[in-house]
Design an enzyme around this catalytic site. Structure first.
Site, PDB file in Angstrom:
ATOM      1  N   HIS A  24      48.553  36.101  36.100  1.00  0.00           N
ATOM      2  CA  HIS A  24      47.873  37.245  36.701  1.00  0.00           C
ATOM      3  C   HIS A  24      46.863  37.855  35.731  1.00  0.00           C
ATOM      4  O   HIS A  24      45.807  38.334  36.149  1.00  0.00           O
ATOM      5  CB  HIS A  24      48.902  38.295  37.119  1.00  0.00           C
ATOM      6  CG  HIS A  24      49.834  37.816  38.184  1.00  0.00           C
ATOM      7  ND1 HIS A  24      49.786  38.269  39.488  1.00  0.00           N
ATOM      8  CD2 HIS A  24      50.843  36.911  38.146  1.00  0.00           C
ATOM      9  CE1 HIS A  24      50.726  37.667  40.193  1.00  0.00           C
ATOM     10  NE2 HIS A  24      51.381  36.842  39.403  1.00  0.00           N
ATOM     11  N   ASP A 133      46.137  44.365  40.699  1.00  0.00           N
ATOM     12  CA  ASP A 133      46.690  43.076  41.085  1.00  0.00           C
ATOM     13  C   ASP A 133      47.335  43.241  42.459  1.00  0.00           C
ATOM     14  O   ASP A 133      47.898  44.286  42.771  1.00  0.00           O
ATOM     15  CB  ASP A 133      47.733  42.635  40.064  1.00  0.00           C
ATOM     16  CG  ASP A 133      48.219  41.218  40.286  1.00  0.00           C
ATOM     17  OD1 ASP A 133      48.938  40.988  41.284  1.00  0.00           O
ATOM     18  OD2 ASP A 133      47.903  40.346  39.478  1.00  0.00           O
TER      19      ASP A 133
END
Length: 487
Positions: A24, A133
């Site tokens: 990520h 995210d």
């Protein structure tokens, strides 16, 4: 108000909040550099543990003066890496510990007074936007409370994201849950994928009971993300022409910027190291080993930063690689064995076979490895970063997925885009040997796969070129951020 302050009022300042895992952080840091290259101020907010591991922070800040690194506590044990089973615990910790601290930080950064602008910690304009995210949706509540627009970067593929979005519909139709039922039963009710998916190709949490904490976690994220102003995908338009229009029926503003790592090099330059976002030390000696191998002869094996193997699985994979007779570069992390699996002596035939034609490393510079002329195949866990890096490099893939979106990605690799082979849910040595040979040896199947992946590699290169879709979409995102019209 001073001229300096007037200029700061008109400049964009974006806070980027990645989920605390390697897969990520990598695309989020690429996005950060792209925005800073365009003159936008970026505060990159990591957990304290990962902040320390990002050893290239100073070098990046020197290259991009508008890039500011900040950290925030997460109250997690320092060695806890996220898995599908720990996501609920990590989410709970982030909500209870990080969420109130994030609120205080956003309030401070959003202030328009001269005192906050001249802060000794972050010297930049007032905060104008947050890019989270896609599984850090607790931050949406905080940003809404403070009155700051929120965008989401989804680090999964567009096709996986669309599957996620349709899961509530599958539950309503009675197609979920399906524990201990025929895993090859077709799933025909996801628009754009009507003839493609089976039960085993749905995101891995679909195999759990719907009251499992991890299943509930993803359902919460699926619902929450509908509240963001826009979504950014690490894909390109020519890769997902069937899926992006489907997503657009639910999200009115979408930016496709992939492959992000390639767009970064296209916009900023080829001298950027692919290691700037790595949380692990890379063994660069593997590059010299690759130099000694014949062109297209090596299969590169990496299951990413999170995958766990049992010792039985490790040995079956190892035997299959040795028995295939192909040279291999294999990333075997020191933390890859599942908890409770004992280290034992390696069978002599595996040691001898590895000395003869293999190289095992703790971690490698993956983008460079995939670009090396000796690499002719990529055995991957089908994480999205690895998949799109493989597409960019034009390397055929062998897929063995484990977690969340990887199941969907591997099916698209094998049957959707036809750029590799899907080996999900099997791990015996004979199957491994057979699949490695099919991927690496000359024949009609490899020829068709190579032709398809080469075509997508060319489309990816066009996407990040000056007249390509991803290049233009980045221009649009930068324009919208600067004009503060992302709401």
């Amino acid at each position: 108000m001073s001229t300096e302050m007037e200029e700061s009022e008109s400049a964009a300042h974006v806070l980027l909040l990645p989920f605390p895992a390697q897969g990520h952080i990598t695309p989020m840091l690429s996005l950060a550099q792209l925005l800073c290259h365009a003159g936008i101020h970026v505060t990159f907010l990591s957990t304290e543990h990962n902040h320390r591991l990002l050893t290239q922070r100073r070098a990046l800040s020197a290259r991009f003066p508008t890039l500011h690194f900040e950290s925030i506590p997460d109250a997690l044990p320092p060695d806890q890496a996220p898995t599908i089973h720990s996501l609920h615990d990590i989410s709970s910790s982030l909500r209870s510990v990080t969420k109130p601290l994030l609120r205080d930080l956003l309030i401070t950064l959003a202030k328009k007074d001269d005192e906050s602008y001249r802060s000794t910690t972050i010297r930049c304009p007032p905060l104008s936007c947050v890019i989270i995210d896609g599984i850090m949706c607790f931050a949406i509540d905080v940003a809404e409370e403070v009155g700051i627009p929120v965008l989401a970067l989804r680090t999964v593929s567009a096709c996986s994201f669309w599957c996620y979005s349709c899961i509530p519909d599958l539950i309503q139709q009675g197609q979920l849950p399906f524990q201990d039922q025929d895993m090859d039963h077709p799933i025909r009710d996801i628009p754009g994928m009507e003839a493609l998916l089976r039960r085993r190709d749905l995101p891995s949490f679909c195999r759990m009971p719907i009251d499992h904490p991890s299943f509930k976690f993803f359902m919460e994220q699926i619902e929450a993300i509908t509240r963001v102003s826009a979504i950014i995908f690490n894909t390109f338009d020519d890769l997902d022409p069937l899926i992006l229009p489907q997503i657009a029926t639910r999200f009115h503003k979408i930016y496709t910027l992939g492959p992000l790592h390639a767009l970064l090099k296209s916009r900023v330059g080829d001298d950027l190291s692919s290691s700037v976002s790595s949380l692990r030390h890379e063994d660069r000696r593997c590059m010299a080993w690759l130099d000694s191998q014949q062109s297209g002869s090596v299969i590169f094996v990496s299951f990413g930063s999170l995958a766990k193997l049992s010792r039985v699985q490790l040995l079956e994979f190892w035997h299959g690689l040795i028995n295939s007779g192909k040279p291999f570069l294999w990333v075997v992390r020191s933390d890859m064995l599942s908890s409770g699996q004992e280290e034992r002596a390696t069978p002599v035939e595996l040691e001898d076979g590895t000395k003869e034609r293999g190289y095992i490393a703790e971690w490698v510079p993956q983008e460079e490895v995939l670009a090396h002329k000796a690499v002719g195949g990529f055995w991957t866990h089908s994480g999205w970063n690895s998949t799109i890096e493989g597409i960019w490099a034009g390397v055929p893939m062998l897929c063995w997925p484990q977690l969340v979106d990887q199941q969907v990605n591997s099916r698209w690799v094998g049957e959707g885009w036809k750029i590799g082979l899907d080996m999900k849910d099997t791990c015996d040595r004979s199957t491994v040997e057979k699949m490695v040979r099919a991927l690496m040896e000359e024949g009609d199947q490899r020829e068709q796969i190579f032709k398809s992946v080469d075509n997508f590699a060319k489309l990816a290169r066009h996407a990040v070129s000056e007249d390509g879709s991803s290049y233009k979409n980045l221009e649009k995102l930068i324009e919208d951020l600067n004009e503060k019209i992302v709401m």
